[in-house]
Write a protein that holds these residues in place. Structure first.
Motif, short mmCIF file in Angstrom:
data_model
loop_
_atom_site.label_atom_id
_atom_site.label_comp_id
_atom_site.label_asym_id
_atom_site.label_seq_id
_atom_site.Cartn_x
_atom_site.Cartn_y
_atom_site.Cartn_z
N ALA A 197 0.83 -1.22 0.07
CA ALA A 197 0.00 -0.06 0.00
C ALA A 197 0.83 1.24 -0.15
CB ALA A 197 -0.76 0.09 1.16
N ALA A 198 1.87 1.24 0.68
CA ALA A 198 2.82 2.43 0.74
C ALA A 198 3.36 2.64 -0.49
CB ALA A 198 4.00 2.21 1.74
N SER A 199 3.74 1.50 -1.21
CA SER A 199 4.45 1.65 -2.91
C SER A 199 3.46 2.31 -3.82
CB SER A 199 4.68 0.31 -3.26
OG SER A 199 5.75 -0.03 -2.79
N PHE A 200 2.08 2.04 -3.76
CA PHE A 200 1.01 2.66 -4.42
C PHE A 200 0.72 3.97 -3.81
CE2 PHE A 200 -0.36 -1.66 -5.50
CZ PHE A 200 -0.66 -1.58 -6.73
N ALA A 201 0.79 4.24 -2.65
CA ALA A 201 0.48 5.56 -2.01
C ALA A 201 1.71 6.69 -2.74
CB ALA A 201 0.66 5.78 -0.67
N GLU A 202 2.85 6.34 -2.45
CA GLU A 202 4.05 7.16 -3.03
C GLU A 202 3.75 7.46 -4.38
OE1 GLU A 202 8.99 7.02 -3.44
OE2 GLU A 202 8.03 5.59 -2.14
N SER A 203 3.68 6.10 -5.36
CA SER A 203 3.14 6.51 -6.78
C SER A 203 2.40 7.42 -7.02
CB SER A 203 3.45 5.08 -7.28
OG SER A 203 1.96 4.63 -7.26
N LEU A 204 1.41 7.44 -6.22
CA LEU A 204 -0.05 8.37 -6.50
C LEU A 204 0.16 9.83 -5.70
CD1 LEU A 204 -2.77 5.67 -6.01
CD2 LEU A 204 -2.05 6.86 -8.02
N HIS A 205 1.45 9.82 -5.17
CA HIS A 205 1.79 11.03 -4.42
C HIS A 205 0.43 11.26 -3.34
CE1 HIS A 205 4.39 12.23 -7.50
NE2 HIS A 205 3.62 12.23 -8.41
N ALA A 206 0.25 10.20 -2.50
CA ALA A 206 -0.94 10.08 -1.41
C ALA A 206 0.09 10.02 -0.16
CB ALA A 206 -1.58 8.94 -1.53
N GLN A 207 -0.46 10.99 0.69
CA GLN A 207 0.34 10.97 1.89
C GLN A 207 0.18 9.92 3.20
OE1 GLN A 207 -1.58 13.78 0.94
NE2 GLN A 207 0.07 14.77 -0.09
N LEU A 208 -1.04 9.25 3.05
CA LEU A 208 -1.62 8.35 3.95
C LEU A 208 -1.90 6.83 3.22
CD1 LEU A 208 -3.97 10.63 5.86
CD2 LEU A 208 -1.81 10.02 6.45
N ILE A 209 -1.65 5.94 3.96
CA ILE A 209 -2.37 4.56 3.73
C ILE A 209 -3.36 4.35 4.95
CG2 ILE A 209 -0.76 3.64 2.29
CD1 ILE A 209 0.47 2.16 4.57
N VAL A 210 -4.31 3.70 5.06
CA VAL A 210 -5.46 3.47 5.82
C VAL A 210 -5.90 2.15 6.05
CG1 VAL A 210 -7.58 4.14 6.70
CG2 VAL A 210 -6.38 5.90 5.29
N PRO A 211 -5.43 1.40 6.86
CA PRO A 211 -5.50 -0.08 7.09
C PRO A 211 -6.72 -0.24 8.30
CG PRO A 211 -3.72 0.51 8.80
CD PRO A 211 -4.16 1.79 8.01
N GLY A 212 -7.42 -1.42 8.50
CA GLY A 212 -8.58 -1.40 9.25
C GLY A 212 -8.00 -2.10 10.76
N PHE A 213 -7.71 -1.51 11.82
CA PHE A 213 -7.23 -2.39 12.88
C PHE A 213 -7.94 -1.54 14.10
CE2 PHE A 213 -2.47 -1.88 10.76
CZ PHE A 213 -2.79 -2.99 10.04
N ASN A 214 -7.85 -2.53 15.18
CA ASN A 214 -8.58 -1.95 16.22
C ASN A 214 -7.99 -2.68 17.46
OD1 ASN A 214 -10.07 -4.99 17.36
ND2 ASN A 214 -10.20 -4.83 14.85
N ARG A 215 -8.42 -1.91 18.66
CA ARG A 215 -7.83 -2.32 19.88
C ARG A 215 -8.09 -3.56 20.41
NH1 ARG A 215 -11.03 0.99 23.29
NH2 ARG A 215 -11.93 -1.01 24.14
N GLU A 216 -9.15 -4.35 20.07
CA GLU A 216 -9.98 -5.37 20.66
C GLU A 216 -9.16 -6.76 20.20
OE1 GLU A 216 -14.01 -8.03 19.86
OE2 GLU A 216 -14.00 -5.94 20.52
N GLU A 217 -8.84 -6.69 18.76
CA GLU A 217 -8.02 -7.89 18.08
C GLU A 217 -6.34 -7.58 18.38
OE1 GLU A 217 -10.51 -9.74 14.81
OE2 GLU A 217 -10.22 -7.49 14.44
N ALA A 218 -6.04 -6.54 18.61
CA ALA A 218 -4.68 -6.15 19.17
C ALA A 218 -4.15 -7.18 20.16
CB ALA A 218 -4.38 -4.69 19.15
N THR A 219 -4.94 -7.50 20.95
CA THR A 219 -4.68 -8.18 22.17
C THR A 219 -4.23 -9.65 21.86
OG1 THR A 219 -6.95 -9.18 22.47
CG2 THR A 219 -6.38 -7.09 23.59
N THR A 220 -4.66 -10.13 20.72
CA THR A 220 -4.10 -11.42 20.14
C THR A 220 -3.29 -11.48 18.88
OG1 THR A 220 -6.36 -11.85 19.39
CG2 THR A 220 -5.67 -12.64 21.59
N PHE A 221 -3.52 -10.28 18.11
CA PHE A 221 -2.85 -9.99 16.88
C PHE A 221 -2.08 -8.93 16.81
CE2 PHE A 221 -6.74 -12.44 15.67
CZ PHE A 221 -6.19 -13.40 14.84
#
Length: 228
Positions: free
Chosen positions: A115-139
């Motif tokens: 995603a960072a490679s695509f963002a750089e090529s498109l001159h985008a400043q951000l990549i946006v994943p879908g993470f959360n606090r709940e699942e971070a306890t095991t992932f």
């Protein structure tokens, strides 16, 4: 100045809500969906394309067939059954075991770097994943520490110092549903399931987490289940 972004979209609860949040906060240039041989791939691709089209955002499928052959994950291996999730939600030690059963080696690390490679090529400043606090306890690759590490790495590996922004990183699943409700996310269009059946299986850990979150947020899972 409004920043631009690339969104990682699997059509699950977290990624879809982050997609809608990114639409509110940024200029979304591209939605990326990854096909790494996961059992849910056909549905994730179908629903992601539907959601991206609904919001008028270009959508690209990135195929990573080699990732299926690494490790032994129930998400990708036909010979392995996907664990049922309800008991895991009630037993933290069992949740750790189910997390190991569905672990794909460095999956989110691979996704963010692409995603960072695509963002750089498109001159985008951000990549946006879908993470959360709940699942971070095991992932651990759902955690804020993981995002911070990725940010530091991208400050070296991308010319425009691509940043990582996750709008749900400090939230539990029910809080994510609440945020989605405020943004009028079409929950009947998402695909939280680890399977690719006609309907959500309702039994895998991802389905069970979503069911619990919808219930806590005052939404009827069975109604959503019957909508598609």
């Amino acid at each position: 100045m409004r920043k631009s972004s690339v969104v990682l979209l699997s059509a699950g609860l977290d990624s879809t809500v982050n997609f809608y949040a990114a639409m509110n906060e940024t200029d979304v240039k591209l939605a990326l969906t990854f096909d790494y041989g996961q059992k849910a791939a056909p549905k994730e691709i179908e629903r992601s394309k539907m959601i991206a089209n609904l919001l008028g955002v270009p959508h690209k499928i990135v195929e990573l067939p080699w990732l299926k052959d690494l490790g032994a994950s129930a998400l990708t291996q036909d010979r392995m059954a996907i664990p049922a999730g309800k008991s895991a939600l009630e037993n933290p030690s069992m949740s750790v075991q189910t997390a190991k059963a569905v672990w794909v080696p460095n999956r989110n690390g691979v996704f963010l770097n692409i995603a960072a490679s695509f963002a750089e090529s498109l001159h985008a400043q951000l990549i946006v994943p879908g993470f959360n606090r709940e699942e971070a306890t095991t992932f651990p690759d759902n955690s804020l520490d993981f995002i911070r590490s990725a940010r530091k790495a991208f400050s070296y590996s991308t010319a425009n110092h691509v940043d990582v922004q996750c709008y749900t990183i400090a939230m539990a699943k029910n809080e994510i549903v609440d945020l989605g409700k405020k943004m009028r996310v079409p929950f009947e269009s998402i695909w939280p399931c680890y399977q690719a059946r006609d309907r959500w299986c309702g039994e895998c850990e991802s389905c069970e987490r979503s069911k619990r979150a919808f219930k806590m947020a005052g939404l009827d899972f069975n109604y959503l289940y019957e909508r598609y």
